[in-house]
Motif scaffolding. Structure first.
Motif, mmCIF file in Angstrom:
data_model
loop_
_atom_site.group_PDB
_atom_site.id
_atom_site.type_symbol
_atom_site.label_atom_id
_atom_site.label_comp_id
_atom_site.label_asym_id
_atom_site.label_seq_id
_atom_site.Cartn_x
_atom_site.Cartn_y
_atom_site.Cartn_z
ATOM 1 N N VAL A 1 0.826 -1.209 0.000
ATOM 2 C CA VAL A 1 0.000 0.000 0.000
ATOM 3 C C VAL A 1 0.864 1.265 0.000
ATOM 4 O O VAL A 1 0.571 2.219 -0.709
ATOM 5 C CB VAL A 1 -0.972 0.004 1.200
ATOM 6 C CG1 VAL A 1 -1.557 1.378 1.451
ATOM 7 C CG2 VAL A 1 -2.092 -0.982 0.960
ATOM 8 N N ASP A 2 1.938 1.270 0.787
ATOM 9 C CA ASP A 2 2.766 2.473 0.879
ATOM 10 C C ASP A 2 3.416 2.818 -0.463
ATOM 11 O O ASP A 2 3.470 3.985 -0.845
ATOM 12 C CB ASP A 2 3.817 2.302 1.975
ATOM 13 C CG ASP A 2 3.165 2.187 3.343
ATOM 14 O OD1 ASP A 2 2.585 3.181 3.810
ATOM 15 O OD2 ASP A 2 3.226 1.099 3.937
ATOM 16 N N ALA A 3 3.875 1.814 -1.196
ATOM 17 C CA ALA A 3 4.475 2.060 -2.509
ATOM 18 C C ALA A 3 3.420 2.584 -3.492
ATOM 19 O O ALA A 3 3.676 3.509 -4.261
ATOM 20 C CB ALA A 3 5.122 0.793 -3.045
ATOM 21 N N ALA A 4 2.223 2.004 -3.462
ATOM 22 C CA ALA A 4 1.150 2.464 -4.348
ATOM 23 C C ALA A 4 0.713 3.880 -3.981
ATOM 24 O O ALA A 4 0.486 4.711 -4.856
ATOM 25 C CB ALA A 4 -0.039 1.509 -4.278
ATOM 26 N N LEU A 5 0.635 4.167 -2.690
ATOM 27 C CA LEU A 5 0.225 5.491 -2.229
ATOM 28 C C LEU A 5 1.203 6.563 -2.709
ATOM 29 O O LEU A 5 0.792 7.655 -3.095
ATOM 30 C CB LEU A 5 0.108 5.484 -0.705
ATOM 31 C CG LEU A 5 -0.470 6.725 -0.041
ATOM 32 C CD1 LEU A 5 -1.868 7.026 -0.562
ATOM 33 C CD2 LEU A 5 -0.500 6.541 1.463
ATOM 34 N N ALA A 6 2.480 6.243 -2.729
ATOM 35 C CA ALA A 6 3.493 7.198 -3.195
ATOM 36 C C ALA A 6 3.338 7.535 -4.673
ATOM 37 O O ALA A 6 3.793 8.589 -5.127
ATOM 38 C CB ALA A 6 4.887 6.637 -2.931
ATOM 39 N N ARG A 7 2.667 6.694 -5.433
ATOM 40 C CA ARG A 7 2.484 6.922 -6.871
ATOM 41 C C ARG A 7 1.200 7.684 -7.212
ATOM 42 O O ARG A 7 1.038 8.146 -8.338
ATOM 43 C CB ARG A 7 2.469 5.575 -7.592
ATOM 44 C CG ARG A 7 3.783 4.808 -7.426
ATOM 45 C CD ARG A 7 3.810 3.541 -8.217
ATOM 46 N NE ARG A 7 3.684 3.871 -9.629
ATOM 47 C CZ ARG A 7 3.223 3.028 -10.541
ATOM 48 N NH1 ARG A 7 2.860 1.812 -10.203
ATOM 49 N NH2 ARG A 7 3.128 3.401 -11.804
ATOM 50 N N VAL A 8 0.284 7.808 -6.255
ATOM 51 C CA VAL A 8 -1.032 8.388 -6.532
ATOM 52 C C VAL A 8 -0.936 9.824 -7.046
ATOM 53 O O VAL A 8 -1.469 10.149 -8.100
ATOM 54 C CB VAL A 8 -1.936 8.310 -5.275
ATOM 55 C CG1 VAL A 8 -3.192 9.134 -5.443
ATOM 56 C CG2 VAL A 8 -2.288 6.856 -4.975
ATOM 57 N N VAL A 9 -0.286 10.706 -6.312
ATOM 58 C CA VAL A 9 -0.219 12.127 -6.700
ATOM 59 C C VAL A 9 0.548 12.326 -8.014
ATOM 60 O O VAL A 9 0.054 13.029 -8.904
ATOM 61 C CB VAL A 9 0.361 12.979 -5.547
ATOM 62 C CG1 VAL A 9 0.606 14.417 -5.998
ATOM 63 C CG2 VAL A 9 -0.599 12.966 -4.356
#
Length: 48
Positions: free
Chosen positions: A4-12
């Motif tokens: 989740v943390d890696a995916a969250l870093a890509r959102v913005v």
């Protein structure tokens, strides 16, 4: 989703919005809430 943390870093950078940080839930999941570029709410979820 494996991280989740890696995916969250890509959102913005990909045009979305992170509406919450990632949190560990008592039922054994790590969850983050985001909006995609079209404004749709999406939950990112990882089994712990």
């Amino acid at each position: 989703m494996p991280d989740v943390d890696a995916a969250l870093a890509r959102v913005v950078p990909l045009g979305g919005e992170a509406t919450s940080g990632a949190n560990d839930m008592p039922w054994g999941q790590r969850v983050a809430h985001v909006r995609d570029p079209d404004g749709n709410a999406v939950n990112l979820t990882q089994q712990l």
